[in-house]
Design an enzyme around this catalytic site. Sequence first.
Site, PDB file in Angstrom:
ATOM      1  CB  CYS A  13      -0.872  -0.079   1.100  1.00  0.00           C
ATOM      2  SG  CYS A  13      -1.929  -1.550   1.064  1.00  0.00           S
TER       3      CYS A  13
ATOM      4  CG  ASN B 296      -6.622  -1.165   1.290  1.00  0.00           C
ATOM      5  OD1 ASN B 296      -5.872  -0.794   0.218  1.00  0.00           O
ATOM      6  ND2 ASN B 296      -5.977  -1.809   2.301  1.00  0.00           N
TER       7      ASN B 296
ATOM      8  CG  HIS C  33      -3.231   3.241   2.083  1.00  0.00           C
ATOM      9  ND1 HIS C  33      -3.802   2.711   0.868  1.00  0.00           N
ATOM     10  CD2 HIS C  33      -3.495   2.008   2.694  1.00  0.00           C
ATOM     11  CE1 HIS C  33      -4.176   1.422   0.879  1.00  0.00           C
ATOM     12  NE2 HIS C  33      -3.822   1.070   2.129  1.00  0.00           N
TER      13      HIS C  33
HETATM   14  N1  ACO Z   1     -18.247  -8.940   9.572  1.00  0.00           N
HETATM   15  C1  ACO Z   1     -18.664  -9.076  10.704  1.00  0.00           C
HETATM   16  N2  ACO Z   1     -17.856  -9.171  11.811  1.00  0.00           N
HETATM   17  C2  ACO Z   1     -16.562  -9.449  11.703  1.00  0.00           C
HETATM   18  C3  ACO Z   1     -16.114  -9.088  10.326  1.00  0.00           C
HETATM   19  C4  ACO Z   1     -16.962  -8.966   9.319  1.00  0.00           C
HETATM   20  N3  ACO Z   1     -16.521  -8.708   8.134  1.00  0.00           N
HETATM   21  N4  ACO Z   1     -14.595  -9.282  10.680  1.00  0.00           N
HETATM   22  C5  ACO Z   1     -14.395  -9.374  11.813  1.00  0.00           C
HETATM   23  N5  ACO Z   1     -15.471  -9.660  12.448  1.00  0.00           N
HETATM   24  C6  ACO Z   1     -15.656  -9.904  13.884  1.00  0.00           C
HETATM   25  C7  ACO Z   1     -14.478 -10.416  14.513  1.00  0.00           C
HETATM   26  O1  ACO Z   1     -14.468 -11.897  14.220  1.00  0.00           O
HETATM   27  C8  ACO Z   1     -14.768 -10.006  15.871  1.00  0.00           C
HETATM   28  O2  ACO Z   1     -15.752 -11.025  16.525  1.00  0.00           O
HETATM   29  P1  ACO Z   1     -15.330 -11.426  18.104  1.00  0.00           P
HETATM   30  O3  ACO Z   1     -15.262 -10.026  18.872  1.00  0.00           O
HETATM   31  O4  ACO Z   1     -16.576 -12.214  18.255  1.00  0.00           O
HETATM   32  O5  ACO Z   1     -14.104 -11.845  18.083  1.00  0.00           O
HETATM   33  C9  ACO Z   1     -15.280  -8.657  15.813  1.00  0.00           C
HETATM   34  O6  ACO Z   1     -15.675  -8.399  14.367  1.00  0.00           O
HETATM   35  C10 ACO Z   1     -14.561  -7.481  15.990  1.00  0.00           C
HETATM   36  O7  ACO Z   1     -13.015  -7.691  15.165  1.00  0.00           O
HETATM   37  P2  ACO Z   1     -11.991  -6.907  15.061  1.00  0.00           P
HETATM   38  O8  ACO Z   1     -10.637  -7.379  14.324  1.00  0.00           O
HETATM   39  O9  ACO Z   1     -11.600  -6.581  16.582  1.00  0.00           O
HETATM   40  O10 ACO Z   1     -12.319  -5.419  14.472  1.00  0.00           O
HETATM   41  P3  ACO Z   1     -11.605  -4.207  14.369  1.00  0.00           P
HETATM   42  O11 ACO Z   1     -12.663  -3.336  14.850  1.00  0.00           O
HETATM   43  O12 ACO Z   1     -10.219  -4.283  14.851  1.00  0.00           O
HETATM   44  O13 ACO Z   1     -11.832  -4.128  12.692  1.00  0.00           O
HETATM   45  C11 ACO Z   1     -10.464  -4.152  10.910  1.00  0.00           C
HETATM   46  C12 ACO Z   1     -11.351  -4.988  11.970  1.00  0.00           C
HETATM   47  C13 ACO Z   1     -11.563  -3.516  10.079  1.00  0.00           C
HETATM   48  C14 ACO Z   1      -9.762  -5.069   9.921  1.00  0.00           C
HETATM   49  C15 ACO Z   1      -9.559  -3.182  11.413  1.00  0.00           C
HETATM   50  O14 ACO Z   1      -8.805  -3.948  12.133  1.00  0.00           O
HETATM   51  C16 ACO Z   1      -8.643  -2.611  10.470  1.00  0.00           C
HETATM   52  O15 ACO Z   1      -9.161  -1.672   9.255  1.00  0.00           O
HETATM   53  N6  ACO Z   1      -7.281  -2.888  10.302  1.00  0.00           N
HETATM   54  C17 ACO Z   1      -6.319  -2.480   9.489  1.00  0.00           C
HETATM   55  C18 ACO Z   1      -6.283  -2.918   7.870  1.00  0.00           C
HETATM   56  C19 ACO Z   1      -5.519  -2.114   7.113  1.00  0.00           C
HETATM   57  O16 ACO Z   1      -5.608  -1.075   6.984  1.00  0.00           O
HETATM   58  N7  ACO Z   1      -5.060  -2.966   6.054  1.00  0.00           N
HETATM   59  C20 ACO Z   1      -4.349  -1.979   5.123  1.00  0.00           C
HETATM   60  C21 ACO Z   1      -2.945  -2.707   4.720  1.00  0.00           C
HETATM   61  S1  ACO Z   1      -3.191  -3.896   3.671  1.00  0.00           S
HETATM   62  C22 ACO Z   1      -1.819  -4.358   2.744  1.00  0.00           C
HETATM   63  O17 ACO Z   1      -0.914  -3.559   2.692  1.00  0.00           O
HETATM   64  C23 ACO Z   1      -1.970  -5.544   1.678  1.00  0.00           C
END
Ligand code: ACO
Length: 343
Positions: free
Chosen positions: A135, A300, A269
């Site tokens: 990214c 993304n 980004h």
């Molecule tokens: N739908 C419903 N529930 C979901 C989903 C989904 N798509 N995905 C995860 N959950 C659930 C999880 O299982 C978890 O459930 P639990 O509490 O029962 O265990 C709950 O939602 C919370 O999950 P978290 O991972 O804590 O959610 P968070 O608020 O951290 O959001 C996210 C997750 C959106 C992935 C966030 O962490 C994020 O954006 N991270 C950064 C990702 C990013 O920017 N990547 C860029 C680089 S990628 C590259 O370079 C190739």
Amino acid sequence: MTGTNLTAENTKNENNARECVGTAPKSFKIIGTGSCVPSRVVTNDDLTVFLDTSDEWIRSRSGIEQRHICTTETTSDLAIGAAKNALENANTTPDEIDMILCATISGEYICPSMAALVQRALGAQCPCVDLSAACTGWIYLMDTAAAFFARGGIRKMLIIGAEAMSRIVNWHDRSTAVLFGDGAGAAVLEPGENYLASSFVTAGGDEVIAIPTKNGISPWFEKEEKLPLVYMDGQETYKFAVSNLPKRVDEVLAKAGLREEDLDWVVPHQANKRIIDSASRRLKGVPADHFCVNLQKYGNTSAASIPLVLDEWNRAGKFQEGELIVMVAFGGGLSSAACLVRW
Ligand code: ACO
């Protein structure tokens, strides 16, 4: 790469494209932008058909409402589309291009390079090479371009970020699949004095984000094969992003001797609206509505995300000549980077 600080001497010698050949221009100016996305739109509701997720979860956790996904298009089709679009916007013909650089992690080939595929399609004749920095790829493109312009001998350069993340996303993993999309963005550069500073950090490792390639068929290789798909620890990526985005912006401003209040736009980004909002709260000197955001439409798109939003803002006439724009990214590597340009 340690970053560049090109402000000091840049106010001399207004190079034009032809005169610079064989001399040492200081940096470049963006003279046109372009973009291309596949026609198929996949909404959050479309994903609920095969994933245990909801529109509400995806919107509230990421800000994403839909993404464009390839059906018949390849990554290079998107790259070529964005390149043509940028050339047109820059009023430039392929024979004027002296180098093509492309950033991608999701091309249909490892060889030939994406840049070489674009060259053939355009009918250009110039050196071509790809960069791989996930990214943050777009910022590496800008800095590599600046180094080539500083060396001299380049009239115009085409840079492209192109991704078909749908090729490498694990569509069974709801925690990553909902976040990504496909697209490409490009820019045409000519010698100028508008690339002011940059900053790069890499915390190397494969624990947080990894996209393995296939093992191949060597009869001697004994390690277990991982599927060649995106593996991401979302929470660790999130923490890395919220702490690193503002730091990189502070660093480029310090290198250029500028303050937050001097910035006109932040082009971050496009991974998660919450990450951008967090950066916006930290960078109080820039009004929140001067953070460019279009991730709700595209998700993304990795190396394509910054040039996609750049092109949208450019075509909407939102950037005024002379305005200061910081582009800032984070992602696989782990890596983060920023650069400062004058429009
Ligand atoms: N739908 C419903 N529930 C979901 C989903 C989904 N798509 N995905 C995860 N959950 C659930 C999880 O299982 C978890 O459930 P639990 O509490 O029962 O265990 C709950 O939602 C919370 O999950 P978290 O991972 O804590 O959610 P968070 O608020 O951290 O959001 C996210 C997750 C959106 C992935 C966030 O962490 C994020 O954006 N991270 C950064 C990702 C990013 O920017 N990547 C860029 C680089 S990628 C590259 O370079 C190739």
